[in-house]
Design a protein around this motif. Structure first.
Motif, PDB file in Angstrom:
ATOM      1  N   GLU A  61       0.833  -1.213   0.000  1.00  0.00           N
ATOM      2  CA  GLU A  61       0.000   0.000   0.000  1.00  0.00           C
ATOM      3  C   GLU A  61       0.865   1.260   0.000  1.00  0.00           C
ATOM      4  OE1 GLU A  61      -3.933   0.057   0.287  1.00  0.00           O
ATOM      5  OE2 GLU A  61      -2.958  -1.433  -0.981  1.00  0.00           O
ATOM      6  N   ARG A  62       1.947   1.257   0.754  1.00  0.00           N
ATOM      7  CA  ARG A  62       2.833   2.431   0.798  1.00  0.00           C
ATOM      8  C   ARG A  62       3.499   2.669  -0.544  1.00  0.00           C
ATOM      9  NH1 ARG A  62       5.699   3.841   6.433  1.00  0.00           N
ATOM     10  NH2 ARG A  62       4.138   5.440   6.725  1.00  0.00           N
ATOM     11  N   ARG A  63       3.807   1.577  -1.269  1.00  0.00           N
ATOM     12  CA  ARG A  63       4.432   1.715  -2.592  1.00  0.00           C
ATOM     13  C   ARG A  63       3.438   2.191  -3.644  1.00  0.00           C
ATOM     14  NH1 ARG A  63       7.045  -3.233  -1.255  1.00  0.00           N
ATOM     15  NH2 ARG A  63       5.402  -4.323  -2.381  1.00  0.00           N
ATOM     16  N   SER A  64       2.208   1.718  -3.555  1.00  0.00           N
ATOM     17  CA  SER A  64       1.248   1.955  -4.637  1.00  0.00           C
ATOM     18  C   SER A  64       0.235   3.064  -4.382  1.00  0.00           C
ATOM     19  CB  SER A  64       0.494   0.656  -4.941  1.00  0.00           C
ATOM     20  OG  SER A  64      -0.279   0.257  -3.825  1.00  0.00           O
ATOM     21  N   LYS A  65       0.104   3.518  -3.164  1.00  0.00           N
ATOM     22  CA  LYS A  65      -0.910   4.533  -2.843  1.00  0.00           C
ATOM     23  C   LYS A  65      -0.260   5.792  -2.283  1.00  0.00           C
ATOM     24  CE  LYS A  65      -4.615   1.693  -3.244  1.00  0.00           C
ATOM     25  NZ  LYS A  65      -4.083   0.407  -3.415  1.00  0.00           N
ATOM     26  N   LYS A  66      -0.932   6.897  -2.495  1.00  0.00           N
ATOM     27  CA  LYS A  66      -0.487   8.161  -1.921  1.00  0.00           C
ATOM     28  C   LYS A  66      -0.876   8.166  -0.438  1.00  0.00           C
ATOM     29  CE  LYS A  66      -0.696  13.110  -2.584  1.00  0.00           C
ATOM     30  NZ  LYS A  66      -1.323  14.229  -3.267  1.00  0.00           N
ATOM     31  N   THR A  67       0.073   8.568   0.416  1.00  0.00           N
ATOM     32  CA  THR A  67      -0.177   8.579   1.860  1.00  0.00           C
ATOM     33  C   THR A  67       0.265   9.899   2.471  1.00  0.00           C
ATOM     34  OG1 THR A  67       1.961   7.593   2.415  1.00  0.00           O
ATOM     35  CG2 THR A  67       0.122   6.073   2.024  1.00  0.00           C
ATOM     36  N   VAL A  68      -0.172  10.110   3.680  1.00  0.00           N
ATOM     37  CA  VAL A  68       0.217  11.276   4.463  1.00  0.00           C
ATOM     38  C   VAL A  68       0.506  10.787   5.885  1.00  0.00           C
ATOM     39  CG1 VAL A  68      -2.172  11.847   5.080  1.00  0.00           C
ATOM     40  CG2 VAL A  68      -0.452  13.629   5.126  1.00  0.00           C
ATOM     41  N   GLU A  69       1.467  11.421   6.560  1.00  0.00           N
ATOM     42  CA  GLU A  69       1.795  11.079   7.951  1.00  0.00           C
ATOM     43  C   GLU A  69       1.137  12.092   8.880  1.00  0.00           C
ATOM     44  OE1 GLU A  69       4.395   8.831   9.390  1.00  0.00           O
ATOM     45  OE2 GLU A  69       4.394   7.760   7.486  1.00  0.00           O
ATOM     46  N   LEU A  70       0.446  11.583   9.890  1.00  0.00           N
ATOM     47  CA  LEU A  70      -0.140  12.426  10.926  1.00  0.00           C
ATOM     48  C   LEU A  70       0.363  11.914  12.268  1.00  0.00           C
ATOM     49  CD1 LEU A  70      -3.833  12.577   9.627  1.00  0.00           C
ATOM     50  CD2 LEU A  70      -2.066  14.320   9.361  1.00  0.00           C
ATOM     51  N   GLU A  71       1.122  12.731  12.969  1.00  0.00           N
ATOM     52  CA  GLU A  71       1.718  12.360  14.260  1.00  0.00           C
ATOM     53  C   GLU A  71       2.468  11.025  14.177  1.00  0.00           C
ATOM     54  OE1 GLU A  71       2.093  14.279  16.810  1.00  0.00           O
ATOM     55  OE2 GLU A  71       0.827  15.894  16.053  1.00  0.00           O
ATOM     56  N   GLY A  72       3.144  10.807  13.041  1.00  0.00           N
ATOM     57  CA  GLY A  72       3.984   9.628  12.879  1.00  0.00           C
ATOM     58  C   GLY A  72       3.263   8.386  12.390  1.00  0.00           C
ATOM     59  N   PHE A  73       1.970   8.469  12.112  1.00  0.00           N
ATOM     60  CA  PHE A  73       1.196   7.329  11.632  1.00  0.00           C
ATOM     61  C   PHE A  73       0.770   7.569  10.186  1.00  0.00           C
ATOM     62  CE2 PHE A  73       0.533   7.303  16.234  1.00  0.00           C
ATOM     63  CZ  PHE A  73       0.863   5.979  16.534  1.00  0.00           C
ATOM     64  N   PRO A  74       0.811   6.523   9.350  1.00  0.00           N
ATOM     65  CA  PRO A  74       0.443   6.700   7.941  1.00  0.00           C
ATOM     66  C   PRO A  74      -1.065   6.575   7.708  1.00  0.00           C
ATOM     67  CG  PRO A  74       1.225   4.462   8.280  1.00  0.00           C
ATOM     68  CD  PRO A  74       1.348   5.180   9.615  1.00  0.00           C
ATOM     69  N   PHE A  75      -1.556   7.427   6.802  1.00  0.00           N
ATOM     70  CA  PHE A  75      -2.960   7.418   6.401  1.00  0.00           C
ATOM     71  C   PHE A  75      -3.034   7.588   4.893  1.00  0.00           C
ATOM     72  CE2 PHE A  75      -2.877   8.767  10.755  1.00  0.00           C
ATOM     73  CZ  PHE A  75      -3.928   8.080  11.319  1.00  0.00           C
ATOM     74  N   TYR A  76      -4.108   7.094   4.306  1.00  0.00           N
ATOM     75  CA  TYR A  76      -4.331   7.295   2.878  1.00  0.00           C
ATOM     76  C   TYR A  76      -4.614   8.771   2.620  1.00  0.00           C
ATOM     77  CZ  TYR A  76      -4.788   2.237   2.405  1.00  0.00           C
ATOM     78  OH  TYR A  76      -4.549   0.890   2.416  1.00  0.00           O
ATOM     79  N   ALA A  77      -4.099   9.254   1.488  1.00  0.00           N
ATOM     80  CA  ALA A  77      -4.367  10.620   1.060  1.00  0.00           C
ATOM     81  C   ALA A  77      -5.047  10.541  -0.307  1.00  0.00           C
ATOM     82  CB  ALA A  77      -3.068  11.411   0.970  1.00  0.00           C
ATOM     83  N   PRO A  78      -5.877  11.472  -0.610  1.00  0.00           N
ATOM     84  CA  PRO A  78      -6.378  12.577   0.208  1.00  0.00           C
ATOM     85  C   PRO A  78      -7.372  12.075   1.252  1.00  0.00           C
ATOM     86  CG  PRO A  78      -7.546  12.522  -1.876  1.00  0.00           C
ATOM     87  CD  PRO A  78      -6.508  11.440  -1.943  1.00  0.00           C
ATOM     88  N   PRO A  79      -7.855  12.983   2.118  1.00  0.00           N
ATOM     89  CA  PRO A  79      -8.842  12.581   3.127  1.00  0.00           C
ATOM     90  C   PRO A  79     -10.094  12.003   2.461  1.00  0.00           C
ATOM     91  CG  PRO A  79      -8.129  14.845   3.495  1.00  0.00           C
ATOM     92  CD  PRO A  79      -7.545  14.405   2.190  1.00  0.00           C
ATOM     93  N   LEU A  80     -10.835  11.219   3.217  1.00  0.00           N
ATOM     94  CA  LEU A  80     -12.108  10.685   2.741  1.00  0.00           C
ATOM     95  C   LEU A  80     -13.110  11.827   2.577  1.00  0.00           C
ATOM     96  CD1 LEU A  80     -12.308   7.654   5.197  1.00  0.00           C
ATOM     97  CD2 LEU A  80     -11.732   7.573   2.767  1.00  0.00           C
ATOM     98  N   ALA A  81     -14.174  11.569   1.843  1.00  0.00           N
ATOM     99  CA  ALA A  81     -15.203  12.589   1.625  1.00  0.00           C
ATOM    100  C   ALA A  81     -16.563  12.051   2.070  1.00  0.00           C
ATOM    101  CB  ALA A  81     -15.231  12.988   0.153  1.00  0.00           C
ATOM    102  N   PRO A  82     -16.766  11.904   3.395  1.00  0.00           N
ATOM    103  CA  PRO A  82     -18.070  11.405   3.858  1.00  0.00           C
ATOM    104  C   PRO A  82     -19.163  12.436   3.579  1.00  0.00           C
ATOM    105  CG  PRO A  82     -16.709  12.060   5.721  1.00  0.00           C
ATOM    106  CD  PRO A  82     -15.866  12.207   4.491  1.00  0.00           C
ATOM    107  N   ASP A  83     -20.399  11.949   3.477  1.00  0.00           N
ATOM    108  CA  ASP A  83     -21.489  12.888   3.228  1.00  0.00           C
ATOM    109  C   ASP A  83     -21.735  13.747   4.470  1.00  0.00           C
ATOM    110  OD1 ASP A  83     -23.418  11.586   4.964  1.00  0.00           O
ATOM    111  OD2 ASP A  83     -23.721  10.101   3.382  1.00  0.00           O
ATOM    112  N   ASP A  84     -22.491  14.811   4.289  1.00  0.00           N
ATOM    113  CA  ASP A  84     -22.708  15.784   5.364  1.00  0.00           C
ATOM    114  C   ASP A  84     -23.338  15.168   6.619  1.00  0.00           C
ATOM    115  OD1 ASP A  84     -21.604  17.729   3.777  1.00  0.00           O
ATOM    116  OD2 ASP A  84     -23.532  18.586   3.137  1.00  0.00           O
ATOM    117  N   ALA A  85     -24.223  14.191   6.425  1.00  0.00           N
ATOM    118  CA  ALA A  85     -24.878  13.558   7.577  1.00  0.00           C
ATOM    119  C   ALA A  85     -23.859  12.789   8.424  1.00  0.00           C
ATOM    120  CB  ALA A  85     -25.987  12.627   7.101  1.00  0.00           C
ATOM    121  N   VAL A  86     -22.908  12.099   7.784  1.00  0.00           N
ATOM    122  CA  VAL A  86     -21.877  11.363   8.520  1.00  0.00           C
ATOM    123  C   VAL A  86     -20.962  12.344   9.250  1.00  0.00           C
ATOM    124  CG1 VAL A  86     -19.868   9.840   8.298  1.00  0.00           C
ATOM    125  CG2 VAL A  86     -21.967   9.337   7.027  1.00  0.00           C
ATOM    126  N   VAL A  87     -20.574  13.420   8.572  1.00  0.00           N
ATOM    127  CA  VAL A  87     -19.718  14.436   9.203  1.00  0.00           C
ATOM    128  C   VAL A  87     -20.415  15.013  10.434  1.00  0.00           C
ATOM    129  CG1 VAL A  87     -18.677  16.724   8.929  1.00  0.00           C
ATOM    130  CG2 VAL A  87     -18.412  15.007   7.131  1.00  0.00           C
TER     131      VAL A  87
END
Length: 184
Positions: A61-87
């Motif tokens: 996943e790190r090789r094939s996907k774009k990621t971002v580090e937050l406080e030293g932990f990896p996450f997929y980038a860009p952020p998810l886009a949940p609908d307004d009700a979920v947010v």
């Protein structure tokens, strides 16, 4: 002043200082969590596979996907886009979150590894809540502070349900909830 009286006064002074520190810590956490309702921006990130239980998948996943580090932990980038009700549901859940003091020691889940990150901005201040739902743990970051707590079981279940609706990875590709069984 007798020695006994001096000891009692020192104990009372230490107890008062500890009480002030606990109150200040609680107030800072409560303020950070309630700030989410005033957030100018709100982002949801999905965590990468577990580094202990899914090492090969994590590398892939790190090789094939774009990621971002937050406080030293990896996450997929860009952020998810949940609908307004979920947010809105996530914001309400965060503002009423019940964080508990953690018992000492590590849990048997392979160490803290966030499944999700919830990030919000209020003016120039940025807050981050990392959730390890498999172990019901959370790390909360804000301006000048960081706390590591356990989640209430009700909150962990609610976050799990809300975040499942907006994940990118299909259920069969998501990380395991427990370590793999040893080979016979």
């Amino acid at each position: 002043m007798t020695r006994r009286r001096l000891q009692v006064m020192m104990i009372l002074a230490l107890a008062a200082a500890a009480g002030v520190w606990i109150f200040h810590r609680w107030r800072r956490e409560a303020s950070a969590l309630s700030a989410v309702v005033r957030a100018d921006a709100f982002r949801v990130y999905e965590g990468l596979p577990h580094p202990l239980f899914e090492q090969e998948l994590l590398k892939s996943e790190r090789r094939s996907k774009k990621t971002v580090e937050l406080e030293g932990f990896p996450f997929y980038a860009p952020p998810l886009a949940p609908d307004d009700a979920v947010v809105e549901s996530l914001r309400r859940r965060i503002s009423g979150l019940r964080l508990r003091d953690r018992p000492m020691g590590l849990k048997k889940c392979g160490g803290f590894h966030p499944d999700s990150a919830l990030e919000w901005d209020v003016g120039a201040d940025q807050y981050l809540l990392l959730l390890c739902l498999r172990c019901s743990e959370a790390k909360l970051y804000g301006p000048g502070f960081e706390v590591y707590r356990d989640l209430d079981a009700t909150d962990a279940a609610a976050f799990s349900e809300l975040l499942a609706a907006c994940r990118r990875r299909p259920p069969d590709a998501r990380r395991r909830t427990e370590p793999p069984a040893p080979s016979p």
